[in-house]
Design a protein around this motif. Structure first.
Motif, PDB file in Angstrom:
ATOM      1  N   ASP A 248       0.836  -1.213   0.000  1.00 49.08           N
ATOM      2  CA  ASP A 248       0.000   0.000   0.000  1.00 49.08           C
ATOM      3  C   ASP A 248       0.865   1.255   0.000  1.00 49.08           C
ATOM      4  N   ARG A 252       0.823   4.375  -2.481  1.00 51.76           N
ATOM      5  CA  ARG A 252       0.385   5.696  -2.002  1.00 51.76           C
ATOM      6  C   ARG A 252       1.513   6.721  -1.954  1.00 51.76           C
ATOM      7  N   GLU A 296       2.321  10.924   1.783  1.00 49.04           N
ATOM      8  CA  GLU A 296       1.416  10.704   0.649  1.00 49.04           C
ATOM      9  C   GLU A 296       1.079  12.051  -0.012  1.00 49.04           C
ATOM     10  N   LYS A 300       2.262  13.427  -3.824  1.00 48.10           N
ATOM     11  CA  LYS A 300       1.269  13.856  -4.808  1.00 48.10           C
ATOM     12  C   LYS A 300       1.577  15.293  -5.270  1.00 48.10           C
TER      13      LYS A 300
END
Ligand code: GLU
Length: 307
Positions: A248, A252, A296, A300
Motif C-alpha cells: 500500500d 500511495r 502521501e 502527490k
C-alpha cells in the motif's frame, strides 16, 4: 527547489489534522510517555537542511535502525550468505509476529526489517564483534545520523522489561537452530534493545535518508555505505520497510521507506535529497499515522514517486 517552505508548511498543516488518529506504541511502557502531538518534517535539498514542526524533538529510532544493522551485516557477509539466516521477502503479518516466523521456511525470518529478522542480524553481529557489538552499531548509526546521537537507557531498560514477544521469537529461533544455542541470549537482546533506543530527530533521519538516496555518501561526500549496499537497502525498504503495509505504501507514497514504532519514517529516493517525518501515533500496522499521510500528500504535490 521543490521543497519550498510553503509546501512543507502546507504538508505539516495537513498532517496536524490527523494528530488525533492512531495510538502511540504502549507495549513498551517508556514509549507511552511521549507527547503524542509532536509532528515534524525534515528535508535535505541542494545540500541544505530544512525543517518544519518539532524537528528538534528526540524520539527512539526503533525499527529504522534495522536498516543500519543490515548494512553492518553486509559489510561482513553477502546477501546470499545472510539468506541462510534471514530472507528478503515481504512480511504478511505484524512486525513482531510469532506465527509468521513459525510458518516460514525452516523458521528463517522473512526479512531483516521485522523483529525476528533484526534479532538474527544482531546475533550474527554479536558472533563477530562480541562485547563491542553495540559500540560498532552506535558508530555506524552516528555515521548515518550525526555524531551527537546516543541511546536512551530508560527506553532500552523498558524494552528489556517488556520483551516477552521478542523473547518468544529468539527462543523459537534457537530451538530451530537459526541462532546457534551457545549464543549469549541476554547480550544479543540487550544489544538489540539499545539499538532500538537510539534517540534521533527528523533532522538526523533526513541525513540518513540523504545517505541512502545519494548512493551511500553523506553531505560531506564521505562514503558511509557502498553504492551496492545503498541499492540493496533501498530495495529492502521498498518491499519490507513499512511491514505488511509495504505494498500500500509503495502505491500511495511511491518511495522506499523504513518506519519505526517510535513514530519516525525515513525515506529513500534515487535523487540526492533527504526526507524524513515524525509523529508518534501509529496506525494498525505500526507506521506513523500522520507521517504516512504527510508523505502521501508530499508525493502527490511534488510527484516524488519513483516507481
Ligand atoms: N524495539 C521494537 C520492538 O522490538 C521495534 C519495533 C519496530 O519499530 O518495529 O518491538
Amino acid at each position: 527547489m521543490i521543497y519550498s517552505e510553503e509546501v512543507l508548511q502546507k504538508t505539516l498543516n495537513l498532517g496536524k489534522k490527523y494528530l488525533h488518529e492512531g495510538a502511540v506504541a504502549d507495549y513498551i511502557p517508556e514509549l507511552a510517555k511521549v507527547d503524542a502531538n509532536k509532528i515534524a518534517i525534515s528535508v535535505i535539498e541542494n545540500d541544505e537542511l530544512h525543517s518544519v514542526g518539532d524537528s528538534k524533538v528526540k524520539f527512539s529510532i526503533q525499527s529504522v535502525v534495522k536498516v543500519i544493522l543490515y548494512s553492518i551485516a553486509m559489510d561482513n557477509y553477502s546477501v546470499d550468505e545472510l539468506k541462510k539466516y534471514v530472507g528478503v521477502k515481504p512480511s504478511a503479518k505484524a512486525f513482531n509476529s510469532v506465527i509468521e516466523l513459525e510458518l516460514s521456511d525452516k523458521s528463517i525470518p522473512v526479512n531483516p526489517f521485522i523483529n525476528a529478522g533484526a534479532i538474527v542480524i544482531v546475533a550474527i553481529l554479536y558472533n563477530i564483534y562480541k562485547g563491542e557489538t553495540f559500540d560498532i552499531i552506535l558508530k555506524k548509526a552516528r555515521a548515518f545520523l550525526g555524531d551527537d546521537v546516543d541511546y536512551s537507557r530508560e527506553i532500552a531498560e523498558s524494552e528489556k522489561e517488556s520483551s516477552f514477544t521478542n523473547r518468544t521469537l529468539i527462543y523459537l529461533m534457537l530451538s530451530r537452530g537459526i541462532i546457534p544455542n551457545d549464543i549469549q541470549v541476554e547480550e544479543v537482546l540487550d544489544t538489540y534493545f539499545k539499538a532500538c533506543s537510539i534517540l534521533v530527530n527528523t533532522e538526523n533521519l533526513a541525513h540518513m535518508s540523504y545517505v541512502l538516496s545519494n548512493n551511500g555518501k553523506n553531505l560531506k561526500g564521505e562514503e558511509i555505505i557502498t553504492e551496492r549496499e545503498s541499492r540493496i537497502l533501498r530495495s529492502l525498504m521498498a518491499t519490507c520497510g513499512t511491514y505488511d503495509y509495504s505494498g500500500d505504501f509503495a502505491i500511495r507514497v511511491g518511495l522506499p521507506a523504513k518506519s519505526g514504532v517510535g513514530g519516525g519514517i525515513v525515506t529513500a529516493s534515487n535523487k540526492n535529497t533527504g526526507l524524513a517525518v515524525y509523529s508518534p501515533r501509529l496506525d494498525s500496522h505500526g507506521n506513523s499515522y500522520c507521517g504516512v499521510r504527510m508523505l502521501e500528500f508530499l508525493s502527490k504535490e511534488l510527484n516524488l514517486y519513483i516507481y
